[in-house]
Design an enzyme around this catalytic site. Structure first.
Site, PDB file in Angstrom:
ATOM      1  N   TYR A   1     -14.797  -5.688   3.198  1.00  0.00           N
ATOM      2  CA  TYR A   1     -14.327  -6.537   2.098  1.00  0.00           C
ATOM      3  C   TYR A   1     -14.654  -8.005   2.392  1.00  0.00           C
ATOM      4  O   TYR A   1     -15.211  -8.719   1.548  1.00  0.00           O
ATOM      5  CB  TYR A   1     -12.814  -6.360   1.898  1.00  0.00           C
TER       6      TYR A   1
ATOM      7  N   SER B   1     -12.081 -15.731  -0.650  1.00  0.00           N
ATOM      8  CA  SER B   1     -10.870 -15.290   0.051  1.00  0.00           C
ATOM      9  C   SER B   1     -10.784 -15.814   1.478  1.00  0.00           C
ATOM     10  O   SER B   1     -11.798 -15.935   2.173  1.00  0.00           O
ATOM     11  CB  SER B   1     -10.865 -13.755   0.079  1.00  0.00           C
TER      12      SER B   1
ATOM     13  N   GLU C   1      -9.936 -14.052   3.775  1.00  0.00           N
ATOM     14  CA  GLU C   1     -10.456 -12.971   4.623  1.00  0.00           C
ATOM     15  C   GLU C   1     -11.842 -13.314   5.163  1.00  0.00           C
ATOM     16  O   GLU C   1     -12.289 -12.729   6.141  1.00  0.00           O
ATOM     17  CB  GLU C   1     -10.516 -11.662   3.832  1.00  0.00           C
TER      18      GLU C   1
HETATM   19  P1  NAP Z   1      -6.260  -6.982  -7.965  1.00  0.00           P
HETATM   20  O1  NAP Z   1      -4.839  -7.003  -8.417  1.00  0.00           O
HETATM   21  O2  NAP Z   1      -6.711  -5.920  -7.011  1.00  0.00           O
HETATM   22  O3  NAP Z   1      -7.178  -6.927  -9.273  1.00  0.00           O
HETATM   23  C1  NAP Z   1      -8.529  -6.591  -9.217  1.00  0.00           C
HETATM   24  C2  NAP Z   1      -9.075  -6.457 -10.631  1.00  0.00           C
HETATM   25  O4  NAP Z   1     -10.472  -6.117 -10.547  1.00  0.00           O
HETATM   26  C3  NAP Z   1      -8.405  -5.367 -11.478  1.00  0.00           C
HETATM   27  O5  NAP Z   1      -8.192  -5.868 -12.770  1.00  0.00           O
HETATM   28  C4  NAP Z   1      -9.459  -4.280 -11.521  1.00  0.00           C
HETATM   29  O6  NAP Z   1      -9.389  -3.528 -12.714  1.00  0.00           O
HETATM   30  C5  NAP Z   1     -10.749  -5.106 -11.500  1.00  0.00           C
HETATM   31  N1  NAP Z   1     -11.923  -4.320 -11.108  1.00  0.00           N
HETATM   32  C6  NAP Z   1     -12.060  -3.562  -9.987  1.00  0.00           C
HETATM   33  N2  NAP Z   1     -13.282  -2.991  -9.968  1.00  0.00           N
HETATM   34  C7  NAP Z   1     -13.924  -3.406 -11.101  1.00  0.00           C
HETATM   35  C8  NAP Z   1     -15.213  -3.174 -11.647  1.00  0.00           C
HETATM   36  N3  NAP Z   1     -16.107  -2.359 -11.038  1.00  0.00           N
HETATM   37  N4  NAP Z   1     -15.541  -3.766 -12.818  1.00  0.00           N
HETATM   38  C9  NAP Z   1     -14.652  -4.556 -13.465  1.00  0.00           C
HETATM   39  N5  NAP Z   1     -13.411  -4.810 -13.006  1.00  0.00           N
HETATM   40  C10 NAP Z   1     -13.055  -4.242 -11.826  1.00  0.00           C
HETATM   41  O7  NAP Z   1      -6.660  -8.386  -7.299  1.00  0.00           O
HETATM   42  P2  NAP Z   1      -5.884  -9.788  -7.340  1.00  0.00           P
HETATM   43  O8  NAP Z   1      -4.877  -9.811  -6.245  1.00  0.00           O
HETATM   44  O9  NAP Z   1      -5.489 -10.105  -8.724  1.00  0.00           O
HETATM   45  O10 NAP Z   1      -7.055 -10.766  -6.868  1.00  0.00           O
HETATM   46  C11 NAP Z   1      -7.983 -11.295  -7.807  1.00  0.00           C
HETATM   47  C12 NAP Z   1      -9.272 -11.673  -7.087  1.00  0.00           C
HETATM   48  O11 NAP Z   1      -8.983 -12.615  -6.073  1.00  0.00           O
HETATM   49  C13 NAP Z   1      -9.979 -10.526  -6.373  1.00  0.00           C
HETATM   50  O12 NAP Z   1     -11.364 -10.784  -6.445  1.00  0.00           O
HETATM   51  C14 NAP Z   1      -9.507 -10.625  -4.941  1.00  0.00           C
HETATM   52  O13 NAP Z   1     -10.467 -10.055  -4.071  1.00  0.00           O
HETATM   53  C15 NAP Z   1      -9.410 -12.131  -4.795  1.00  0.00           C
HETATM   54  N6  NAP Z   1      -8.432 -12.655  -3.855  1.00  0.00           N
HETATM   55  C16 NAP Z   1      -7.144 -12.246  -3.912  1.00  0.00           C
HETATM   56  C17 NAP Z   1      -6.195 -12.815  -3.078  1.00  0.00           C
HETATM   57  C18 NAP Z   1      -4.747 -12.440  -3.146  1.00  0.00           C
HETATM   58  O14 NAP Z   1      -4.012 -12.760  -2.195  1.00  0.00           O
HETATM   59  N7  NAP Z   1      -4.293 -11.800  -4.221  1.00  0.00           N
HETATM   60  C19 NAP Z   1      -6.596 -13.829  -2.166  1.00  0.00           C
HETATM   61  C20 NAP Z   1      -7.934 -14.219  -2.152  1.00  0.00           C
HETATM   62  C21 NAP Z   1      -8.841 -13.641  -3.018  1.00  0.00           C
HETATM   63  P3  NAP Z   1      -9.307  -1.905 -12.675  1.00  0.00           P
HETATM   64  O15 NAP Z   1      -8.252  -1.561 -11.660  1.00  0.00           O
HETATM   65  O16 NAP Z   1      -8.973  -1.520 -14.060  1.00  0.00           O
HETATM   66  O17 NAP Z   1     -10.668  -1.477 -12.255  1.00  0.00           O
HETATM   67  O1  F7E Z   2      -2.186  -6.982   4.544  1.00  0.00           O
HETATM   68  C1  F7E Z   2      -0.599  -5.907   7.717  1.00  0.00           C
HETATM   69  C2  F7E Z   2      -2.099  -5.742   7.624  1.00  0.00           C
HETATM   70  O2  F7E Z   2      -2.994  -5.562   2.658  1.00  0.00           O
HETATM   71  C3  F7E Z   2      -1.626  -8.115   5.168  1.00  0.00           C
HETATM   72  C4  F7E Z   2      -5.875  -9.045  -0.348  1.00  0.00           C
HETATM   73  O3  F7E Z   2      -5.370  -9.607  -1.532  1.00  0.00           O
HETATM   74  O4  F7E Z   2      -5.203 -10.984   0.908  1.00  0.00           O
HETATM   75  C5  F7E Z   2      -5.072  -9.571   0.837  1.00  0.00           C
HETATM   76  O5  F7E Z   2      -5.579  -8.969   2.021  1.00  0.00           O
HETATM   77  C6  F7E Z   2      -1.357  -7.809   6.631  1.00  0.00           C
HETATM   78  C7  F7E Z   2      -2.529  -7.173   7.381  1.00  0.00           C
HETATM   79  O6  F7E Z   2      -3.339  -8.104   2.614  1.00  0.00           O
HETATM   80  C8  F7E Z   2       0.927  -2.844   6.533  1.00  0.00           C
HETATM   81  O7  F7E Z   2      -2.630  -5.157   8.818  1.00  0.00           O
HETATM   82  C9  F7E Z   2       1.115  -4.142   8.257  1.00  0.00           C
HETATM   83  O8  F7E Z   2      -2.707  -7.837   8.606  1.00  0.00           O
HETATM   84  O9  F7E Z   2      -1.109  -7.202   2.237  1.00  0.00           O
HETATM   85  P1  F7E Z   2      -2.370  -6.888   2.942  1.00  0.00           P
HETATM   86  P2  F7E Z   2      -4.688  -8.637   3.288  1.00  0.00           P
HETATM   87  O10 F7E Z   2      -5.387  -7.584   4.035  1.00  0.00           O
HETATM   88  O11 F7E Z   2      -4.339  -9.888   4.017  1.00  0.00           O
HETATM   89  C10 F7E Z   2      -6.544 -11.467   1.083  1.00  0.00           C
HETATM   90  C11 F7E Z   2      -6.504 -12.971   1.079  1.00  0.00           C
HETATM   91  C12 F7E Z   2      -7.498 -10.879   0.111  1.00  0.00           C
HETATM   92  O12 F7E Z   2      -8.478 -11.512  -0.264  1.00  0.00           O
HETATM   93  C13 F7E Z   2      -7.357  -9.427  -0.197  1.00  0.00           C
HETATM   94  O13 F7E Z   2      -8.009  -9.087  -1.418  1.00  0.00           O
HETATM   95  O14 F7E Z   2      -0.298  -6.868   6.713  1.00  0.00           O
HETATM   96  N1  F7E Z   2       0.165  -4.684   7.445  1.00  0.00           N
HETATM   97  N2  F7E Z   2       1.582  -3.011   7.717  1.00  0.00           N
HETATM   98  C14 F7E Z   2       0.025  -3.905   6.370  1.00  0.00           C
HETATM   99  N3  F7E Z   2      -0.758  -4.028   5.287  1.00  0.00           N
HETATM  100  C15 F7E Z   2      -0.657  -3.075   4.316  1.00  0.00           C
HETATM  101  N4  F7E Z   2      -1.408  -3.189   3.202  1.00  0.00           N
HETATM  102  N5  F7E Z   2       0.200  -2.015   4.450  1.00  0.00           N
HETATM  103  C16 F7E Z   2       1.018  -1.846   5.531  1.00  0.00           C
HETATM  104  O15 F7E Z   2       1.783  -0.888   5.628  1.00  0.00           O
END
Ligand code: NAP
Ligand code: F7E
Length: 331
Positions: A145, A121, A123
């Protein structure tokens, strides 16, 4: 044949669709009987095969990998919501960090020739030391995280170097869609706008509007995951659009698209401000563009508009009591 952990998540559901379209037999790991994300894969019933396993339980993962013996494993499962990682850093460390060690071990024990993708990520860059961020930019995570993801990232590199495994990390910047969880800011905004548009709410409460993110479209990003496992050599890649926008800009654009003025509806709650913030993310994905031929197909404006349109339609369907495939049944 592929095994996808986190198949009920945003990315898992899009990746399953992509792999099915390419002719793969697709297995997905579900963590328990909890059906929190089952709405995202309901339309794939009968086309994917589900195995119960938990990233906190090595034996269950060894069993799952052994049962389907895939040629590719995509490790997408994680506790992925950044604020929750301050509330329970141990759980996040166990699943998002050590879970990667368990998955790598499961693959190594069953068949080290299986190709392995780790969901790293942006992050990890956290308090960024350069702009834009690329594969060589140092990591400085700002949340439990982010710290857990750095562990998973380096362990993937280490298994590649220790055992010669085809193990790669995609350093993906934020990617969004109508399947994003409602707790993430883009979906919170698009869903909030839709409810305000339909007269169900009047206010949307947000935190830090100044944070800047490089937001792309999730289906584009799962294609990059697949491309990384098709290469000749295992390499890590940054995947990003190269555009950065503030939460304020996302909010403004989303309300404007619905014919509303955000200033009439948005309130700030300081409780939503994070203990340590990632202020600015913008990725340089030129390596992926040159070596994988990857590029994003949806820009910022299109992303905001498609998410708002999808939520306005989904809320309308719910109001008409017709089943929606775009939100959990409870919303
Ligand atoms: P998400 O919607 O939060 O999905 C997370 C998945 O992980 C869910 O299917 C959840 O299933 C499963 N999970 C959680 N705890 C688990 C456990 N103990 N054992 C097995 N499965 C478990 O995340 P996403 O946005 O699709 O992202 C996919 C991956 O990419 C994650 O690793 C995230 O950290 C990473 N990532 C996301 C972004 C982004 O912008 N979306 C960017 C960079 C990296 P349950 O809810 O059923 O447990
Ligand atoms: O926040 C600001 C908050 O929770 C984005 C995950 O998929 O992407 C995601 O992480 C920004 C932050 O995503 C609210 O402070 C303001 O600066 O949508 P977010 P994230 O934290 O960037 C990365 C790449 C991952 O890997 C993670 O798994 O938005 N913000 N107001 C808020 N954020 C939330 N959630 N809610 C608010 O009300």
């Amino acid at each position: 044949m592929a095994l996808v952990t986190g198949i009920t998540g945003q990315d898992g559901s899009f990746l399953a669709e992509l792999l099915l379209d390419k002719g793969y037999r697709v297995f997905g790991v579900v963590s328990s009987d909890d059906d929190a994300g089952s709405w995202r894969i309901a339309h794939l019933e009968g086309r994917i095969e589900l195995l119960t396993a938990d990233l906190a339980d090595l034996d269950s993962l060894v069993e799952a990998v052994g049962e389907c013996r895939p040629s590719e494993v995509y490790n997408l499962a994680a506790q992925s919501f950044v604020p929750a990682s301050w509330i329970d850093p141990l759980h996040t460390g166990n699943v998002t960090g050590l879970g990667v060690a368990r998955m790598l071990e499961a693959v190594r024990r069953i068949d080290p020739m299986i190709r392995f993708y780790q969901a790293s990520s942006s992050e990890m860059f956290g308090k960024v030391s350069e702009v834009p961020q690329n594969e060589s930019t140092p990591f400085y995570p700002r949340s439990p995280y982010g710290v857990a993801k750095v562990y998973g990232h380096y362990l993937t590199v280490n298994y590649r170097e220790s055992y010669g495994m085809f193990a790669v990390s995609g350093i993906l910047f934020n990617h969004e869609s109508h399947r994003r969880g409602l707790e993430f800011v883009t979906r919170k905004i698009s869903h909030g706008v839709a409810r305000i548009k339909h007269g169900l709410e009047d206010k949307l409460v947000l935190g830090n509007l100044d944070a800047r993110r490089d937001w792309g479209y999730a289906p584009d990003y799962v294609e990059a995951m697949w491309l990384m496992l098709q290469g000749d050599k295992p390499r890590d890649y940054v995947i990003a659009t190269g555009e950065t926008h503030s939460v304020r800009e996302f909010t403004e654009r989303a309300f404007e698209h619905a014919g509303l003025d955000w200033k009439d509806h948005v309130e700030i709650d300081k409780a939503l401000i994070r203990p340590a913030e990632v202020d600015l993310l913008v990725g340089d994905s030129s390596k992926a563009r040159a070596e994988l031929g990857w590029q994003p197909t949806v820009n910022f404006r299109e992303l905001v508009e498609l998410m708002v349109d999808a939520d306005i339609d989904a809320v309308a369907e719910e109001l008409g009591n017709r089943p929606s495939t775009q939100t959990p049944a409870s919303t």
